[in-house]
Design a protein around this motif. Structure first.
Motif, PDB file in Angstrom:
ATOM      1  N   GLY A 452       0.789  -1.220   0.000  1.00 38.15           N
ATOM      2  CA  GLY A 452       0.000   0.000   0.000  1.00 38.15           C
ATOM      3  C   GLY A 452       0.819   1.266   0.000  1.00 38.15           C
ATOM      4  O   GLY A 452       0.259   2.373  -0.019  1.00 38.15           O
ATOM      5  N   ASP A 453       2.148   1.151   0.011  1.00 36.85           N
ATOM      6  CA  ASP A 453       3.008   2.337  -0.022  1.00 36.85           C
ATOM      7  C   ASP A 453       3.019   2.888  -1.444  1.00 36.85           C
ATOM      8  O   ASP A 453       3.504   2.217  -2.364  1.00 36.85           O
ATOM      9  CB  ASP A 453       4.421   1.956   0.421  1.00 36.85           C
ATOM     10  CG  ASP A 453       5.370   3.145   0.416  1.00 36.85           C
ATOM     11  OD1 ASP A 453       4.945   4.255   0.057  1.00 36.85           O
ATOM     12  OD2 ASP A 453       6.547   2.960   0.783  1.00 36.85           O
ATOM     13  N   PRO A 454       2.497   4.116  -1.686  1.00 35.19           N
ATOM     14  CA  PRO A 454       2.453   4.665  -3.050  1.00 35.19           C
ATOM     15  C   PRO A 454       3.837   4.907  -3.634  1.00 35.19           C
ATOM     16  O   PRO A 454       3.973   5.055  -4.849  1.00 35.19           O
ATOM     17  CB  PRO A 454       1.665   5.975  -2.889  1.00 35.19           C
ATOM     18  CG  PRO A 454       1.827   6.342  -1.443  1.00 35.19           C
ATOM     19  CD  PRO A 454       1.899   5.038  -0.696  1.00 35.19           C
ATOM     20  N   GLY A 455       4.865   4.961  -2.775  1.00 36.95           N
ATOM     21  CA  GLY A 455       6.221   5.200  -3.276  1.00 36.95           C
ATOM     22  C   GLY A 455       7.043   3.935  -3.413  1.00 36.95           C
ATOM     23  O   GLY A 455       8.257   4.000  -3.585  1.00 36.95           O
ATOM     24  N   ALA A 456       6.370   2.758  -3.357  1.00 36.41           N
ATOM     25  CA  ALA A 456       7.109   1.495  -3.395  1.00 36.41           C
ATOM     26  C   ALA A 456       7.919   1.334  -4.676  1.00 36.41           C
ATOM     27  O   ALA A 456       9.061   0.869  -4.655  1.00 36.41           O
ATOM     28  CB  ALA A 456       6.141   0.333  -3.215  1.00 36.41           C
ATOM     29  N   ASP A 457       7.331   1.727  -5.820  1.00 35.95           N
ATOM     30  CA  ASP A 457       8.048   1.579  -7.093  1.00 35.95           C
ATOM     31  C   ASP A 457       9.299   2.440  -7.125  1.00 35.95           C
ATOM     32  O   ASP A 457      10.351   2.020  -7.622  1.00 35.95           O
ATOM     33  CB  ASP A 457       7.133   1.937  -8.260  1.00 35.95           C
ATOM     34  CG  ASP A 457       6.017   0.910  -8.459  1.00 35.95           C
ATOM     35  OD1 ASP A 457       6.183  -0.224  -7.963  1.00 35.95           O
ATOM     36  OD2 ASP A 457       5.000   1.255  -9.082  1.00 35.95           O
ATOM     37  N   ILE A 458       9.179   3.659  -6.591  1.00 40.14           N
ATOM     38  CA  ILE A 458      10.353   4.554  -6.564  1.00 40.14           C
ATOM     39  C   ILE A 458      11.412   3.982  -5.632  1.00 40.14           C
ATOM     40  O   ILE A 458      12.603   3.985  -5.945  1.00 40.14           O
ATOM     41  CB  ILE A 458       9.923   5.960  -6.115  1.00 40.14           C
ATOM     42  CG1 ILE A 458       8.946   6.556  -7.128  1.00 40.14           C
ATOM     43  CG2 ILE A 458      11.141   6.859  -5.943  1.00 40.14           C
ATOM     44  CD1 ILE A 458       8.414   7.917  -6.732  1.00 40.14           C
TER      45      ILE A 458
END
Length: 479
Positions: A452-458
């Motif tokens: 659920g972390d929106p910055g996981a891809d970064i």
């Protein structure tokens, strides 16, 4: 008795003075570097030696005492340098049509906004004396800084005088006293005592006199640099066993002496009003002084660069040191920003120009090795080529009877002994294991991204993960 007030040799204190400068200007002007900021209205908190008539009434002190153990050689001398700031009150005056000047709360110029401010001028008192003379009796060096007033014209873009800055400095009186006494220990050692005292004869005009009046006559951020021409000082935090009782008997008041200067040497001491460790250093990545050691340089520089143009004008008009910080943040090149982003000290220590990494044994240190497998003598341990890619057994570990590796999902339950405030918010959250990492001490760490972390891809692209130990996770069914 031979006592001189010659300057301390620059080579002796050069490295220690870098840290001493940070002590001298700690908290001098804080982000956002404007005089109007609330945090800049209560300044001068460290190493303030106030006039003796003012201190007892307000819980502040006028004396600073340093005691330490030294092992001087025959005919050694000790050089002492007292450094402090002298508060200088600056008022702003605007030019009138009739040629007179009137005090104003601010004066607007195209590049800055000038406001009243208390500047700090650096003062130094130095003396050098033979240790034998200190054993014979106390050596004192009184000093005075006279009151003075100066005016600096303020010109507009066309060269016309639109105002002036008036700086008023009050008189300061003080004394530096040195004494040495032999210790009853197996080796020739001395207890060296250095006392700095504000001896100003100023008396508050009334009970309601504010601190600003006393600060103008105070020694601010007072600290000492001490150096032996031959011999060494003992560490006050890690002395040899035979000297522990002597070190414990030293009476240090409002100061903290530590070994300074080059590593491996013990002939220089910095006695600071701020607690430091032996051989303190300024981080080599630091691009310049920012006068706010409670912040991380990268964050502070980013915040400073993000100030509005009006805020920067106010900061530039507050103080020339504040203006330098603004200019520094606005002109940092990309490579300096990259250095500020972080450094792994263990890499520098192991791969420095003067040392080679061990050929057959893993180095000590806390740095993580990605899938650390076989140590190859011809490859640095931190190089990715150092790891054996054909080691699938090291890519997974067993947790609660289940194999966990890259792609596994786990439930986070941070251990209380090792956690921080951020980890507490992750209690009970599910996460994806990105890698199993092993450090050089054999410890295992799981690199994870939180579901659920929106910055996981970064985070995944940058290789920046959260790390947990195996006993801080519970395996879930793999996706």
């Amino acid at each position: 008795m031979t006592t001189t007030t010659a300057a301390v040799p620059a080579s002796r204190f050069a490295l220690a003075r870098q840290v001493a400068d940070a002590v001298l200007f700690e908290g001098y002007v804080l982000y956002p570097y404007r005089a109007s900021a609330a945090k800049n209205r209560m300044r001068w908190q460290f190493g303030v030696l106030v006039p003796p008539a003012w201190g007892p009434r307000h819980g502040e002190h006028s004396v600073q005492r340093t005691e330490l153990v030294a092992e001087p050689r025959a005919d050694a001398s000790v050089a002492v340098e007292l450094r402090f700031l002298h508060a200088r009150r600056r008022t702003v005056e605007e030019a009138r049509a009739d040629g007179s000047f009137a005090a104003v709360p601010r004066l607007h110029l195209p590049d800055r906004v000038l406001v009243p401010w208390d500047e700090g001028s650096e003062e130094r008192v130095a003396m050098s004396v033979r240790v034998a003379d200190l054993e014979a009796g106390e050596v004192s060096l009184p000093f005075t800084r006279p009151a003075r007033e100066e005016a600096e014209p303020v010109l507009d873009a066309d060269g016309r005088q639109v105002g002036r800055l008036v700086r008023r400095t009050e008189r300061i009186d003080g004394v530096l006293r040195l004494h040495a006494a032999p210790l009853d220990v197996p080796y020739r050692s001395l207890k060296l005592t250095a006392v700095v005292e504000n001896t100003a004869g100023w008396t508050p005009p009334d009970e309601g006199a504010d601190r600003d009046a006393a600060l103008a006559r105070s020694l601010v951020a007072a600290h000492l640099l001490l150096g032996l021409s031959a011999g060494s000082f003992l560490s006050m935090t890690d002395p040899p066993e035979w000297a522990r009782a002597s070190v414990a008997g030293c009476d240090n008041r409002h100061t903290w002496p530590v070994l300074a200067g080059e590593d491996g040497r013990a002939d220089v001491v910095l006695s600071s009003p701020i607690i430091l460790e032996d051989h303190p250093r300024i981080a080599p990545e630091s691009a310049g002084a920012m006068y706010d050691a409670t912040e991380i340089d990268e964050i502070l520089a980013l915040r400073t660069a993000a100030l509005t143009d009006q805020e920067k004008r106010e900061a530039r008009g507050t103080d020339h040191r504040a203006a330098a910080v603004i200019d520094l943040a606005d002109t940092l090149p990309p490579e300096v920003w990259e250095r500020l982003h972080g450094a792994v000290r263990s890499l520098r220590e192991i791969t420095g120009e003067t040392t080679e990494p061990a050929a057959a044994a893993p180095p000590a240190g806390p740095a993580l090795l990605d899938e650390d497998a076989v140590f190859r003598p011809d490859t640095p341990w931190w190089d990715p080529a150092h790891a054996d890619p054909a080691a699938p057994d090291r890519d997974r570990i067993t947790v609660d009877g289940k194999a966990v590796g890259a792609g596994s999902r786990v439930l986070l339950r941070p251990g209380l002994r090792r956690t921080d405030a951020q980890d507490l918010f992750l209690q009970g959250r599910s996460a994806l294991v990105e890698a199993v990492l092993r450090d050089v001490d054999g410890g295992v760490h799981l690199a994870v991204t939180v579901d659920g972390d929106p910055g996981a891809d970064i985070r995944r692209e940058q290789g920046r993960f959260l790390y947990f130990q195996p006993d801080e996770v519970t395996p879930l069914e793999d996706a």
